[in-house]
Design a protein around this motif. Structure first.
Motif, PDB file in Angstrom:
ATOM      1  N   ALA A  85       0.850  -1.193   0.000  1.00 56.48           N
ATOM      2  CA  ALA A  85       0.000   0.000   0.000  1.00 56.48           C
ATOM      3  C   ALA A  85       0.882   1.238   0.000  1.00 56.48           C
ATOM      4  CB  ALA A  85      -0.917  -0.003   1.214  1.00 56.48           C
ATOM      5  N   TYR A  86       0.694   2.081  -0.986  1.00 54.44           N
ATOM      6  CA  TYR A  86       1.462   3.316  -1.115  1.00 54.44           C
ATOM      7  C   TYR A  86       0.669   4.476  -0.538  1.00 54.44           C
ATOM      8  CZ  TYR A  86       3.884   7.234  -3.267  1.00 54.44           C
ATOM      9  OH  TYR A  86       4.550   8.417  -3.484  1.00 54.44           O
ATOM     10  N   ASN A  87       1.181   5.081   0.513  1.00 49.27           N
ATOM     11  CA  ASN A  87       0.545   6.252   1.157  1.00 49.27           C
ATOM     12  C   ASN A  87      -0.920   6.032   1.519  1.00 49.27           C
ATOM     13  OD1 ASN A  87       2.829   7.818   1.212  1.00 49.27           O
ATOM     14  ND2 ASN A  87       2.359   8.897  -0.689  1.00 49.27           N
ATOM     15  N   SER A  88      -1.335   4.819   1.760  1.00 47.03           N
ATOM     16  CA  SER A  88      -2.715   4.471   2.115  1.00 47.03           C
ATOM     17  C   SER A  88      -3.723   4.922   1.064  1.00 47.03           C
ATOM     18  CB  SER A  88      -3.094   5.070   3.471  1.00 47.03           C
ATOM     19  OG  SER A  88      -2.265   4.548   4.480  1.00 47.03           O
ATOM     20  N   ILE A  89      -3.252   5.165  -0.157  1.00 49.58           N
ATOM     21  CA  ILE A  89      -4.137   5.616  -1.233  1.00 49.58           C
ATOM     22  C   ILE A  89      -4.226   4.585  -2.348  1.00 49.58           C
ATOM     23  CG2 ILE A  89      -4.452   7.345  -3.054  1.00 49.58           C
ATOM     24  CD1 ILE A  89      -3.104   9.356  -1.218  1.00 49.58           C
ATOM     25  N   LEU A  90      -3.076   4.019  -2.711  1.00 51.81           N
ATOM     26  CA  LEU A  90      -3.008   3.104  -3.836  1.00 51.81           C
ATOM     27  C   LEU A  90      -2.378   1.792  -3.381  1.00 51.81           C
ATOM     28  CD1 LEU A  90      -3.435   2.855  -6.904  1.00 51.81           C
ATOM     29  CD2 LEU A  90      -1.141   3.787  -7.208  1.00 51.81           C
TER      30      LEU A  90
END
Length: 186
Positions: free
Chosen positions: A170-175
């Motif tokens: 999970a990248y920055n809880s966005i993607l």
């Protein structure tokens, strides 16, 4: 959370899926899923083998789920799944259920599911049971909670065992990026 996917497969097959989950108070949650599998045009023939024109067919399933955290470690869930199928002018429908349990031990999680309890699709005079399936999986969260490694096994009624492995980041809880591989033990 919500998810949508569309997959165009060979020979006009298509798979569409929409799902969403809504956390609620006291450790509970509800979910909704819609899955459509379109089989495209299928050449039709009569009993003598003479072409009768194209047929259409599809499968559609609604998944309504509820989960509840029972303790700090254990959670349970149930899903009700109405299933609808159509082949040309023949239609069949049923309702089936899934049950699941999950346990969390720090960075490790273990889950089990029994899917497709009850329900039979009936086409004219033939009844077809949906395959009862047992699933078991384990996951380990790495690098805090931004990534996860998982292993899973499935045993479908009348079939062999299949295994899968996957990785999620999970990248920055966005993607979220996911990759995995699955195969059978036959």
């Amino acid at each position: 959370e919500f998810s949508f996917s569309h997959t165009g497969l060979m020979q006009d097959l298509r798979l569409d899926n929409f799902s969403m989950a809504i956390p609620m108070k006291n450790g509970s949650g509800i979910g909704l899923g819609l899955t459509y599998l379109g089989y495209g045009n299928i050449a039709g023939y009569d009993v003598a083998g003479v072409a009768t024109g194209d047929l259409s067919a599809y499968s559609f399933m609604v998944n309504l789920g509820y989960s509840q955290r029972l303790t700090e470690t254990f959670s349970a869930g149930i899903a009700v799944k109405p299933v609808f199928e159509k082949l040309d002018n023949l239609e069949a429908s049923t309702v089936t259920f899934d049950l699941g349990l999950m346990a969390e031990f720090g960075q490790f999680s273990v889950g089990a599911q029994y899917a497709n309890l009850g329900g039979k699709l009936k086409y004219v005079t033939e009844e077809i049971s949906l395959p009862a399936t047992m699933r078991l999986g384990v996951s380990y969260r790495t690098f805090g909670s931004s990534s996860m490694i998982s292993l899973a096994g499935n045993k479908e009624q009348g079939e062999g065992v299949s295994l899968g492995a996957g990785f999620e980041y999970a990248y920055n809880s966005i993607l979220t990026f996911r990759a995995g591989y699955g195969g059978s033990l036959e």
